[in-house]
Enzyme design. Sequence first.
Site, short mmCIF file in Angstrom:
data_model
loop_
_atom_site.label_atom_id
_atom_site.label_comp_id
_atom_site.label_asym_id
_atom_site.label_seq_id
_atom_site.Cartn_x
_atom_site.Cartn_y
_atom_site.Cartn_z
N LYS A 21 -3.66 4.81 -5.52
CA LYS A 21 -2.83 3.79 -4.90
C LYS A 21 -3.34 2.39 -5.23
O LYS A 21 -2.55 1.50 -5.57
CB LYS A 21 -2.78 4.01 -3.39
CG LYS A 21 -1.88 3.02 -2.66
CD LYS A 21 -1.59 3.46 -1.23
CE LYS A 21 -2.78 3.32 -0.32
NZ LYS A 21 -2.41 3.46 1.10
N SER A 22 -4.65 2.18 -5.13
CA SER A 22 -5.21 0.86 -5.39
C SER A 22 -4.92 0.40 -6.82
O SER A 22 -4.57 -0.76 -7.05
CB SER A 22 -6.72 0.87 -5.15
OG SER A 22 -7.02 1.13 -3.79
N GLY A 92 -1.18 -2.96 3.75
CA GLY A 92 -2.10 -4.09 3.84
C GLY A 92 -2.48 -4.61 2.48
O GLY A 92 -2.67 -5.83 2.29
N ARG A 120 -2.30 -5.87 12.09
CA ARG A 120 -3.56 -5.89 11.33
C ARG A 120 -3.99 -7.32 11.03
O ARG A 120 -3.15 -8.20 10.82
CB ARG A 120 -3.40 -5.06 10.06
CG ARG A 120 -3.12 -3.59 10.36
CD ARG A 120 -2.90 -2.77 9.12
NE ARG A 120 -4.11 -2.67 8.33
CZ ARG A 120 -4.18 -2.00 7.17
NH1 ARG A 120 -3.10 -1.43 6.69
NH2 ARG A 120 -5.32 -1.94 6.50
N ASP A 309 -12.07 4.84 3.62
CA ASP A 309 -10.82 5.55 3.88
C ASP A 309 -11.02 7.05 4.07
O ASP A 309 -10.13 7.73 4.59
CB ASP A 309 -9.83 5.30 2.75
CG ASP A 309 -9.28 3.89 2.76
OD1 ASP A 309 -9.22 3.29 3.84
OD2 ASP A 309 -8.92 3.39 1.69
N LYS A 336 -7.72 -0.58 11.05
CA LYS A 336 -6.88 0.04 10.04
C LYS A 336 -5.49 0.26 10.64
O LYS A 336 -5.11 -0.39 11.62
CB LYS A 336 -7.52 1.35 9.57
CG LYS A 336 -8.81 1.15 8.78
CD LYS A 336 -8.53 0.56 7.42
CE LYS A 336 -9.76 0.51 6.54
NZ LYS A 336 -9.47 -0.01 5.19
N ARG A 340 -9.11 3.92 14.05
CA ARG A 340 -9.42 5.26 13.57
C ARG A 340 -10.62 5.89 14.28
O ARG A 340 -10.72 7.11 14.37
CB ARG A 340 -9.62 5.25 12.05
CG ARG A 340 -8.30 5.09 11.31
CD ARG A 340 -8.47 5.08 9.81
NE ARG A 340 -7.15 4.99 9.15
CZ ARG A 340 -6.97 4.70 7.86
NH1 ARG A 340 -8.03 4.46 7.10
NH2 ARG A 340 -5.76 4.65 7.36
#
Length: 423
Positions: A21-22, A92, A120, A309, A336, A340
């Site tokens: 994803k990044s 984000g 956030r 993560d 997050k 979490r």
Amino acid sequence: MTLEISPVATLQGDLRPPSDKSLTHRAYMFASIADGDSVVRMPLRGEDCESTLHCLIQLGLRHEWMSPSEIRLVPPREWQVPRGDLDCGNSGTTMRLMSGLLASRPLDVTLVGDASLSRRPMQRIAEPLRMMGATVEGDTAPLHIVGGQLRGIDYVSPVASAQIKSCVLLAGLGAEGVTSVREPSPSRDHTERMLRATGVRIEQNGAVSLAGGQRPHGFEITIPADISSAAFFLVAAAMLPQSSLAIHDLSMNPTRTGILDVLRQCGVPYELLGEREELGEPVSTLEIRAPKFLKPFEISGSLVPRLIDEIPVLAVLATQCEGTSVIRDARELRVKETDRIETVSTGLRAMGAEVETFEDGLAITGPTKLKAAQIDAAGDHRIGMAFAIAGLISDGGVKIDNAESIATSYPGFTDDLMRLAII
């Protein structure tokens, strides 16, 4: 959506998890400011990355899908004012990195997000952008940004955050002078690697620095698989007896491989094969087998940014380790998609685990035979997937409410899980 997961005996087979994803976010953003066309193969088609692509299209990026897994991107000569707000969805990364790109352009733009993203903290990127000369209104979404001529700064980040660092560096590309970012410990370096691989000159000597006025070259990239998505299957294979998995095309960026350090602590055998590079990123196949027993682990300090993560699913792993596993210095988990620390501890206690919480982490004592439970993922994709893995080793399975968010990063998660599971 409620997801129901039943216990299984073992996992066996081959897996190519979703693309990173990044890297998909960054490939789209770099293509939008490059000096030529770019081609991105195997991009993640999850909701978060689609949010980035849609925002960039509104700003003038042209695109053509050559196939369902290959997109050609043509940067605009000048970014255009979007017709409405830029919707970042739940992402984000989209909001924080896009803010850096927008801040150096003469645009008046508002970034919005869903209810979760709107809670956030954005002050952490708004502050350095204001120091550089941008107008940024809002410390949470919506963010109203009026960009323009920026000046380079030497920014000392209060936390190790790849999103903060990337936002400032991307703004620095359009700033006068040199922009530098210093962190208390190294965070993910995807942005630095992609900058260097696309011809942008950067220096790294206690800080990451670049001179303004540079543009990335057009590029081609095949996005490797995401280790954060693979983490759920790595943990499942470690916990389920006789498991054996081969995970292919896996991104092995050393700033992202903290989970492998934890697996070593636990005594989990794995091997890396066929190492190669993709636009500066190391890629390998990883083979993993279940150990006879799991030793407890500790996570703290500089290890935390390398696996932040993965902590929800590593907390599930801790319930099966023989002793007390401790996670500290992870206060970032509280801001997050959910808090979490509280969400994980509440769910694990409901399944019978022994969990102690701190302001910055957890201590979990095992091994514990987890019991059946109904869990609220609270719209957090990593919570949903972590408790799906917990369901595999429970005595009656789990029902996970509000699990639709899993599609933001791993649309085929349940299908892959069922394909590899042996009852």
